[in-house]
Design an enzyme around this catalytic site. Structure first.
Site, PDB file in Angstrom:
ATOM      1  N   ARG A   1      -3.821   6.790   0.270  1.00 26.60           N
ATOM      2  CA  ARG A   1      -4.367   8.031   0.833  1.00 26.60           C
ATOM      3  C   ARG A   1      -3.450   8.783   1.785  1.00 26.60           C
ATOM      4  NH1 ARG A   1      -9.730   4.907   2.333  1.00 26.60           N
ATOM      5  NH2 ARG A   1      -8.024   3.501   2.778  1.00 26.60           N
TER       6      ARG A   1
ATOM      7  N   TYR B   1     -14.303 -12.613   0.538  1.00 30.71           N
ATOM      8  CA  TYR B   1     -15.045 -11.410   0.128  1.00 30.71           C
ATOM      9  C   TYR B   1     -16.226 -11.778  -0.763  1.00 30.71           C
ATOM     10  CZ  TYR B   1     -11.416  -8.371   2.020  1.00 30.71           C
ATOM     11  OH  TYR B   1     -10.561  -7.719   2.872  1.00 30.71           O
TER      12      TYR B   1
ATOM     13  N   ASP C   1      -6.504  -3.590  -7.385  1.00 29.35           N
ATOM     14  CA  ASP C   1      -7.044  -4.165  -6.159  1.00 29.35           C
ATOM     15  C   ASP C   1      -7.214  -5.666  -6.340  1.00 29.35           C
ATOM     16  OD1 ASP C   1      -8.232  -3.043  -3.473  1.00 29.35           O
ATOM     17  OD2 ASP C   1      -9.463  -4.753  -4.049  1.00 29.35           O
TER      18      ASP C   1
ATOM     19  N   ARG D   1      -6.873  10.795  -7.074  1.00 25.98           N
ATOM     20  CA  ARG D   1      -8.050  10.025  -6.675  1.00 25.98           C
ATOM     21  C   ARG D   1      -9.323  10.863  -6.847  1.00 25.98           C
ATOM     22  NH1 ARG D   1     -11.940   7.851  -5.157  1.00 25.98           N
ATOM     23  NH2 ARG D   1     -12.298   6.401  -3.444  1.00 25.98           N
TER      24      ARG D   1
ATOM     25  N   ARG E   1       0.820  -1.218   0.000  1.00 25.26           N
ATOM     26  CA  ARG E   1       0.000   0.000   0.000  1.00 25.26           C
ATOM     27  C   ARG E   1       0.853   1.268   0.000  1.00 25.26           C
ATOM     28  NH1 ARG E   1      -5.554  -0.303   1.692  1.00 25.26           N
ATOM     29  NH2 ARG E   1      -6.303  -2.193   0.733  1.00 25.26           N
TER      30      ARG E   1
HETATM   31  O1  CP3 Z   1       0.106   0.223  -3.196  1.00 24.48           O
HETATM   32  C1  CP3 Z   1      -0.314  -0.946  -3.264  1.00 24.48           C
HETATM   33  O2  CP3 Z   1      -0.086  -1.801  -2.403  1.00 24.48           O
HETATM   34  C2  CP3 Z   1      -1.021  -1.399  -4.548  1.00 24.48           C
HETATM   35  C3  CP3 Z   1      -2.453  -1.294  -4.548  1.00 24.48           C
HETATM   36  C4  CP3 Z   1      -3.317  -2.166  -3.660  1.00 24.48           C
HETATM   37  C5  CP3 Z   1      -4.593  -1.723  -3.216  1.00 24.48           C
HETATM   38  N1  CP3 Z   1      -5.222  -2.782  -2.624  1.00 24.48           N
HETATM   39  C6  CP3 Z   1      -5.145  -0.382  -3.407  1.00 24.48           C
HETATM   40  C7  CP3 Z   1      -6.282   0.067  -2.577  1.00 24.48           C
HETATM   41  C8  CP3 Z   1      -3.155  -3.489  -3.245  1.00 24.48           C
HETATM   42  C9  CP3 Z   1      -1.957  -4.405  -3.396  1.00 24.48           C
HETATM   43  C10 CP3 Z   1      -4.373  -3.861  -2.612  1.00 24.48           C
HETATM   44  C11 CP3 Z   1      -4.613  -5.217  -2.085  1.00 24.48           C
HETATM   45  C12 CP3 Z   1      -5.850  -5.493  -1.337  1.00 24.48           C
HETATM   46  N2  CP3 Z   1      -7.113  -4.979  -1.532  1.00 24.48           N
HETATM   47  C13 CP3 Z   1      -5.928  -6.455  -0.298  1.00 24.48           C
HETATM   48  C14 CP3 Z   1      -4.795  -7.338   0.178  1.00 24.48           C
HETATM   49  C15 CP3 Z   1      -3.872  -6.636   1.087  1.00 24.48           C
HETATM   50  C16 CP3 Z   1      -4.500  -6.302   2.443  1.00 24.48           C
HETATM   51  O3  CP3 Z   1      -4.655  -5.106   2.690  1.00 24.48           O
HETATM   52  O4  CP3 Z   1      -4.759  -7.243   3.200  1.00 24.48           O
HETATM   53  C17 CP3 Z   1      -7.263  -6.461   0.154  1.00 24.48           C
HETATM   54  C18 CP3 Z   1      -7.818  -7.316   1.293  1.00 24.48           C
HETATM   55  C19 CP3 Z   1      -7.997  -5.531  -0.637  1.00 24.48           C
HETATM   56  C20 CP3 Z   1      -9.458  -5.230  -0.587  1.00 24.48           C
HETATM   57  C21 CP3 Z   1      -9.681  -3.814  -0.258  1.00 24.48           C
HETATM   58  N3  CP3 Z   1      -9.476  -2.748  -1.125  1.00 24.48           N
HETATM   59  C22 CP3 Z   1     -10.155  -3.285   0.957  1.00 24.48           C
HETATM   60  C23 CP3 Z   1     -10.510  -4.113   2.196  1.00 24.48           C
HETATM   61  C24 CP3 Z   1     -10.234  -1.902   0.800  1.00 24.48           C
HETATM   62  C25 CP3 Z   1     -10.803  -0.918   1.793  1.00 24.48           C
HETATM   63  C26 CP3 Z   1      -9.826  -0.586   2.869  1.00 24.48           C
HETATM   64  C27 CP3 Z   1      -9.271   0.783   2.679  1.00 24.48           C
HETATM   65  O5  CP3 Z   1      -8.089   0.982   2.975  1.00 24.48           O
HETATM   66  O6  CP3 Z   1     -10.050   1.667   2.285  1.00 24.48           O
HETATM   67  C28 CP3 Z   1      -9.763  -1.580  -0.501  1.00 24.48           C
HETATM   68  C29 CP3 Z   1      -9.631  -0.238  -1.099  1.00 24.48           C
HETATM   69  C30 CP3 Z   1      -8.272   0.164  -1.567  1.00 24.48           C
HETATM   70  N4  CP3 Z   1      -7.422  -0.634  -2.265  1.00 24.48           N
HETATM   71  C31 CP3 Z   1      -7.673   1.452  -1.395  1.00 24.48           C
HETATM   72  C32 CP3 Z   1      -6.419   1.392  -2.034  1.00 24.48           C
HETATM   73  C33 CP3 Z   1      -5.432   2.494  -2.172  1.00 24.48           C
HETATM   74  C34 CP3 Z   1      -8.305   2.654  -0.734  1.00 24.48           C
HETATM   75  C35 CP3 Z   1      -9.363   3.201  -1.650  1.00 24.48           C
HETATM   76  C36 CP3 Z   1      -9.355   4.710  -1.817  1.00 24.48           C
HETATM   77  O7  CP3 Z   1      -8.357   5.305  -2.229  1.00 24.48           O
HETATM   78  O8  CP3 Z   1     -10.412   5.273  -1.549  1.00 24.48           O
END
Ligand code: CP3
Length: 339
Positions: free
Chosen positions: A30, A149, A76, A39, A26
């Protein structure tokens, strides 16, 4: 190995490097003001994932700012259920939500590649924008975490509905996992063919399982995916991240044949053979805290991984309140530490 081989790929290929390569799960997101700006422009999160120029831009932002050794493509894990036909939305402040599934027959490969194409274009654009000493990482969610999920519709950290389904409808669940193995392998192969130098399999909820259930739904699918990917791309570099696998980490590493193993913050580094490449495992909370807390933890990890192939990372994703200055300070500590 060539001098120009990125440090990250040297370590992932089993070399003990003089400094540890660093990237963070990540790392785009944000906590960065430049991310928040793009974004906003993109509107929705999914639109950002599927706009190749914008996705490439946010992938490159943390490389420019912090000079990490690897970029991870902005996307994602839930794009796989989406590409298999399950409706997906990201609700502001609540996280992802998948449409409830009536049965798995609704899922299929009809538009799979087509739906994922913008992401592959983002990879090619990102690759073109990276200097040769940096690596590009693709990724996918592991079948078990995706199934959590997909069955639960949303993430709640417990996924009781998915666990119950796995136990009560074992043969249907097994069909879903097989379908996901196929989808994950394909998605990883496409990413490797479109510019990714390595890929990571995120099994974020592996820790919900133990014993035989862990072997069946975490280890075996990962093993299958690794062998399918390497059938098409011999020697493909693959990181496995079965988060909170505890005592199962070692058998997972051995049986899947992954190139490196991602460790959560509490995983025990000492349980692995000295040849296994490890990745991790600073706690995101230490990075959030910064200062001496972060420095001491980071040095402890670096000291414990001196004589082995090692990639510095967090044990889970960057927390969104993390001050970017702490990240810059972390990169400096890791680079100044001579192994
Ligand atoms: O920088 C990176 O790592 C690459 C991008 C990336 C994202 N999600 C972007 C993202 C990666 C590798 C993921 C993986 C991901 N997504 C996982 C596995 C890793 C982990 O965290 O356990 C999972 C479970 C998800 C599913 C997911 N996506 C969730 C549960 C959420 C909401 C939580 C949150 O932080 O809001 C997301 C949204 C998400 N994926 C965001 C980002 C940057 C935030 C969305 C936004 O910008 O509004």
């Amino acid at each position: 190995m060539e001098k120009t081989t990125p440090l990250f790929l040297q370590a992932l290929s089993g070399a003990v490097t003089k400094t540890a390569p660093i990237w963070l799960m990540r790392q785009a997101g944000r906590y960065l003001p430049e991310y928040r700006e793009v974004r906003k422009k993109a509107g929705s999160f999914l639109n950002l994932c599927f706009s190749p120029e914008l996705a490439a831009e946010v992938t490159l932002q943390p490389i420019r700012r912090f000079d990490f050794d690897a970029a991870i493509i902005f996307s994602d894990i839930l794009v796989i259920p989406y590409a298999l036909g399950q409706g997906l939305s990201f609700i502001e402040g609540e996280g992802p939500q998948l449409e409830p599934l009536k049965n798995f027959q609704e899922l299929g490969f009809k538009n799979f590649e087509k739906k994922l194409l913008p992401g592959y274009e983002a990879l090619r654009l990102t690759k073109a924008g990276l200097s040769r000493d940096k690596a590009l990482i693709g990724f996918a969610g592991a079948p078990w975490t995706l199934a959590c999920y997909m069955i639960n519709s949303r993430g709640d950290g417990e996924f009781k509905k998915a666990v119950e389904y796995m136990r009560e409808k074992k043969s249907e669940f097994s069909i879903l996992i097989d379908l996901l193995c196929e989808a994950v392998a394909q998605h990883l192969i496409f990413q490797l063919r479109n510019g990714a130098d390595a890929v990571q399999i995120f099994d974020s909820w592996a820790g919900l399982l133990s014993g035989d259930e862990f072997d069946l739904w975490v280890t075996a699918p990962a093993q299958k995916i690794v062998s399918r990917v390497r059938e098409k791309i011999p020697g493909a570099l693959i990181i496995g991240f079965p988060r909170q696998a505890g005592e199962k980490y070692v058998s997972y590493a051995k049986q899947t044949g992954v190139s490196a193993i991602g460790l959560d913050p509490v995983a025990n580094l000492a349980q692995f053979s000295a040849k296994t490449c490890l990745q991790g495992n600073l706690s995101p909370e230490s990075l959030l805290a910064g200062g001496d807390v972060m420095r001491l933890e980071t040095e402890r990890i670096l000291n414990n991984t001196r004589n082995r192939p090692f990639i510095f990372n967090l044990g889970h994703g960057v927390i969104k309140e993390t001050p970017p200055d702490n990240v810059a300070a972390l990169v400096k500590i890791v680079r100044d530490f001579k192994r």
